[in-house]
Design a protein around this motif. Structure first.
Motif, short mmCIF file in Angstrom:
data_model
loop_
_atom_site.label_atom_id
_atom_site.label_comp_id
_atom_site.label_asym_id
_atom_site.label_seq_id
_atom_site.Cartn_x
_atom_site.Cartn_y
_atom_site.Cartn_z
N SER A 85 8.01 9.92 2.34
CA SER A 85 6.91 9.73 3.28
C SER A 85 6.39 8.43 3.17
O SER A 85 6.18 7.65 4.42
CB SER A 85 5.97 10.79 3.56
OG SER A 85 6.59 12.10 3.37
N ILE A 86 5.87 7.87 2.14
CA ILE A 86 5.11 6.60 2.10
C ILE A 86 5.88 5.59 2.22
O ILE A 86 5.73 4.62 3.04
CB ILE A 86 4.50 6.71 0.52
CG1 ILE A 86 3.16 7.71 0.42
CG2 ILE A 86 3.90 5.11 0.32
CD1 ILE A 86 2.87 7.79 -0.77
N VAL A 163 8.41 -0.96 0.60
CA VAL A 163 8.31 -0.17 1.91
C VAL A 163 8.80 -0.72 2.88
O VAL A 163 9.21 -1.78 3.16
CB VAL A 163 6.74 0.01 1.98
CG1 VAL A 163 6.36 0.83 3.40
CG2 VAL A 163 5.89 0.79 1.01
N LYS B 76 0.45 7.38 4.49
CA LYS B 76 -0.03 7.54 3.24
C LYS B 76 -0.86 8.99 3.20
O LYS B 76 -1.07 9.56 2.25
CB LYS B 76 -0.94 6.45 2.95
CG LYS B 76 0.19 5.15 2.67
CD LYS B 76 -0.54 3.92 1.86
CE LYS B 76 0.10 2.68 2.16
NZ LYS B 76 -0.07 1.97 3.26
N ALA B 79 1.33 11.85 3.19
CA ALA B 79 1.89 12.23 1.82
C ALA B 79 0.53 12.90 0.88
O ALA B 79 0.96 13.73 0.09
CB ALA B 79 2.35 10.95 1.37
N GLY B 147 -3.50 6.18 -4.40
CA GLY B 147 -2.95 7.01 -3.38
C GLY B 147 -2.47 8.56 -3.65
O GLY B 147 -2.08 9.02 -2.94
N LYS B 148 -2.67 8.90 -5.03
CA LYS B 148 -2.09 10.05 -5.20
C LYS B 148 -3.31 10.92 -5.72
O LYS B 148 -4.41 10.56 -6.39
CB LYS B 148 -1.21 10.05 -6.54
CG LYS B 148 0.29 9.22 -6.23
CD LYS B 148 1.25 9.70 -7.06
CE LYS B 148 2.44 9.13 -6.78
NZ LYS B 148 2.52 7.45 -7.09
N ALA B 293 -4.78 3.97 5.27
CA ALA B 293 -3.55 4.88 5.51
C ALA B 293 -2.35 4.46 6.64
O ALA B 293 -1.49 5.16 6.60
CB ALA B 293 -3.87 6.53 5.98
N SER B 295 0.39 3.33 9.34
CA SER B 295 1.50 2.58 9.01
C SER B 295 1.35 1.37 10.21
O SER B 295 0.49 1.27 10.79
CB SER B 295 2.53 3.50 10.05
OG SER B 295 2.26 3.77 11.18
#
Lengths: 467, 336
Positions: A85-86, A163, B76, B79, B147-148, B293, B295
């Motif tokens: 997804s990222i 990415v 982001k 996810a 990011g996690k 986050a 796109s």
């Protein structure tokens, strides 16, 4: 102990393999219903109305199962494939979003009118609703096949800091394999449905029930298959050429070719041994491999040894799945050709063995579709985006216990729910295309003062529940 | 201002719109499932389900739009949130499966008919509960490292999340009860009226409790509410909410049929706006902003072009289908 990534892959394979069957069937039945209702609007005979309501009930159950298993898919990319997804969300996400906006709302909203609106809207409007649902299923396959084809043959992107970024949406959507894989998938859905239509008709003919309705349906299914299966074979061949061009390792796995050679044979059967990098018990036809894969007598096909071991897909699943798919395709073609011949001689409905062959082949379209999907997806491994992103990078780093819990839950629930769903479908098929309600009059004799107006055709007069 | 600054703001509102559409529209359908045990018999349960049968599927699609929209425009966040909330999401998905198939299976089954009623009801309760957990976890804030989410499988679990989970169950039940007032008559409508009063009290109580709890959370969700002059221009939200509560109460006491549903929807929407205002500009509190986050503009812009035409079209044919099925749903009408 298996890794979380491995369990995630198993889970994806499991939920996807279930899910794909229902949309495929609804793509086919929606178009079939639009056809039936169109004919009914012209002919206005009971036969066509009864057929419409019969298939509408089937459609409703299959659609319901497609919807609930589809919601799982739309969250799965985030829960189990956060890496994907990222890294690829910028490109794949918009395609899926267009699927929701153009297809899902259209299907879901007009489905309500289709199922419940028979007495509330005009004939023309109802037909329009059916057509919108059918259009929705086709638009949905357009976007999802575009996204999947992009993963097979990525194009129109740039990569920055690991990415994907979209560079040219036209190239992303119409990526090199898309315009071949889309019709291959849609025709597979149509063929699977036509096999069910014809096979169920054959059951009725064998039982001497609904003879006129079954006869009409069998002829339609037969004529459709006789035209479409040859087209599908040609498109499948074109898809193979794309695989040879863009995913040579997948082609090598499909054919279990280990060394790069010219004038290669075709292995009808073999047991590919990945350790020894060789095939056992091979039954081969000389030159046929080159002829089919390269369209020349002595064409060259690359072997798996050309690729580092960690860039090779598993061999057995693509190899055997492909043979099942092609074998069933040829069987269905034979069924259609024999049928044409019998039709011409006027013996289409008289031979029991021929009708029994139809019954035996009812699931063959679905099996071919599923094995074909496995060829496409397993053959792409170890990549999630061909040549650019590995499946390992795509997986979320989850606690093993979480994924194990979800995998077991999905297995148990899907067996229970879809088992029940298939049971209800079989029940509907057993009931058959019984007389459907006339517009403007109640489906069942009305007793008492309360006037019942079933808006929903889903219960025919002989339906025992209700009162 | 450039596109990379503006587009995430636009998409924050579009996703927010999809989520609130989902919460309101599927909220009342889930509410029907939550209230199913209060019906007198199986016929009433059929009747309750039939009020939503033609439109539930379209309602649920807003959730899919929220999910796919988040993947397309804030990958982001998509996810991070979904993988962090793995188990609540799993519960929600499984519950939605049972709820969804029950609509079809219940009317195909004979002896096992009651069982699909149970599936509908339990599926609805669990869906609402799981969505409340997700809401609570988000509001409370999900600290991310690189990011996690690193808090483990149950890191989202907290008393606050459990409270919002229960609150959402009651909230959806209120929407369901007022929907039934709108769509039915007679005995079933009476049951709905009788349920609406205690549900209203419970929901108002939960709203007060959440508001009182918010300042004590780590996510600083309420900071905006009390810093500088913000409270002035934000004050219409709590004032309108209070006014709404009073109007809702009076409408139900006066046995109105349409107003309770409309006011319950508004009540929910206002609560939602209050939380979104608090979240802004974070999409995953406490620290992932919409710009972190997002796109790229090439992705967000591409979908926006389509959304600008398609969302109005979706709304138009949704209105059409609600018009086709407007008015009271009679007992025995619908499935059979």
């Amino acid at each position: 102990m298996p890794t979380a990534e491995f369990l995630s892959r198993l889970q994806f394979a499991w939920v996807m393999s279930f899910h794909i069957l229902f949309p495929a069937f609804t793509i086919g039945t929606a178009a079939w219903l639009a056809f039936i209702e169109g004919v009914w609007l012209v002919k206005r005979t009971d036969l066509w109305r009864d057929l419409y309501f019969f298939w509408l009930k089937i459609f409703a159950v299959a659609f319901g199962m497609g919807v609930v298993s589809g919601i799982v898919m739309s969250f799965q990319f985030g829960t189990n494939w956060a890496g994907f997804s990222i890294v690829a969300g910028n490109v794949v996400g918009p395609l899926l979003n267009y699927e929701v906006l153009t297809a899902f709302f259209l299907e879901a909203t007009f489905l309500g009118v289709m199922l419940f609106g028979w007495k509330k809207v005009s004939d023309g409007m109802h037909f329009l609703a059916t057509c919108m649902v059918s259009l929705g299923t086709l638009l949905s396959s357009f976007w999802i096949m575009s996204a999947n084809s992009w993963m097979q043959t990525p194009a129109g992107y740039t990569i920055r800091d690991g990415v994907f970024y979209p560079a040219d949406w036209w190239q992303v959507i119409f990526n090199p394999s898309f315009l071949v894989r889309l019709p291959h998938m849609v025709l597979a859905a149509f063929i699977s449905t036509a096999m069910v239509v014809g096979g169920v008709s054959a059951v009725y003919l064998l039982e001497r029930r609904f003879v006129d309705r079954a006869g009409t349906m069998l002829k339609l299914a037969l004529a459709f298959l006789a035209i479409v299966i040859p087209v599908q074979i040609v498109i499948g061949d074109m898809a193979g050429l794309k695989v040879r061009e863009y995913q040579p390792a997948k082609l090598a796995a499909i054919e279990a070719r280990w060394t790069t050679e010219s004038s290669v044979p075709l292995a009808l059967f073999a047991w590919p041994d990945e350790e020894a990098e060789a095939n056992r018990y091979a039954v081969e036809v000389p030159h046929l491999g080159s002829l089919i894969l390269t369209h020349s007598w002595n064409g060259q096909v690359r072997g798996l040894k050309d690729f580092p071991r960690d860039e090779r897909p598993p061999v057995k699943i693509p190899f055997f799945s492909f043979r099942v798919m092609v074998g069933l395709g040829l069987l269905m073609l034979a069924l259609a050709l024999v049928g044409l011949w019998r039709w011409k001689r006027g013996t289409l409905f008289s031979g029991r063995w021929y009708l029994k062959a139809w019954v035996a082949l009812i699931p063959s379209g679905f099996i071919a579709l599923l094995t074909g999907w496995w060829v496409a997806e397993v053959g792409r491994q170890p990549w999630v985006v061909q040549g650019l992103m590995r499946t390992t990078q795509a997986a979320t780093k989850l606690p093993v216990g979480s994924v194990l819990a979800s995998l077991i839950t999905f297995v148990v629930v899907y067996i229970g729910i879809f088992g029940a769903g298939i049971w209800y479908l079989l029940k509907l098929f057993r009931d058959g295309p019984v007389p459907a309600p006339q517009r403007g009059q109640p489906a069942t004799p009305v007793h008492g003062s309360h006037h019942r107006t079933p808006a929903r055709p889903l219960s025919a007069p002989d339906d025992p529940m209700g009162d | 201002m450039d596109w990379a600054t503006i587009l995430p703001v636009v998409w924050f509102f579009i996703i927010g719109f999809a989520v609130i559409m989902y919460v309101l529209l599927d909220g009342f359908v889930l509410g029907l499932g939550i209230l199913l045990p209060f019906a007198d018999d199986e016929h009433q349960r059929d009747h309750m389900m039939n009020t939503a049968a033609p439109i539930w599927d379209g309602n649920e699609t807003w959730l899919v739009l929220g999910g796919a929209g988040l993947l397309a425009t804030f990958p982001k966040a998509y996810a991070a949130v979904l993988s962090a909330l793995y188990l609540p999401i799993l519960v929600m998905l499984i519950a939605l499966i049972f709820r969804g198939v029950a609509f079809e299976f219940r009317f195909k089954a004979h002896t096992s008919r009651w069982l699909w009623g149970v599936a509908f009801s339990v599926g609805s309760v669990l869906t609402a509960f799981a969505q409340g957990l997700i809401l609570g976890a988000l509001v409370e804030g999900m600290p991310l490292t690189g990011g996690k989410y690193v808090q483990g499988a149950f890191g989202w679990f907290s008393p606050f999340a459990v409270m919002t989970a229960v609150a959402v169950v009651f909230g959806y039940a209120l929407l369901g009860a007022t929907w039934l007032i709108l769509k039915t008559e007679g005995r079933l409508q009476r049951i709905a009226f009788d349920l609406t009063r205690p549900l209203m009290l419970a929901v108002i109580g939960f709203m007060l409790m959440v508001s009182a709890w918010l300042p004590f959370l780590d996510s600083q969700l309420m900071e905006r509410w009390f810093t500088g002059a913000h409270i002035l221009w934000l004050s219409p939200v709590p004032i309108l909410t209070a006014l709404n509560a009073i109007l809702l109460w009076r409408a139900v006491l006066a046995n109105r049929e349409v107003q309770p549903f409309v006011l319950a929807l508004c009540f929910f929407a206002l609560g939602f706006i209050g939380l979104v205002v608090g979240m802004w500009p974070n999409i995953v509190p406490p620290s992932m902003t919409i710009w972190d986050a997002a796109s790229p503009p090439s992705s967000q812009g591409f979908v926006l072009v389509g959304a600008a035409f398609l969302i109005p079209a979706v709304l138009a044919y949704t209105v059409y289908s609600y018009r086709v099925f407007r008015g009271k749903v009679l007992a025995g009408e619908g499935y059979h």
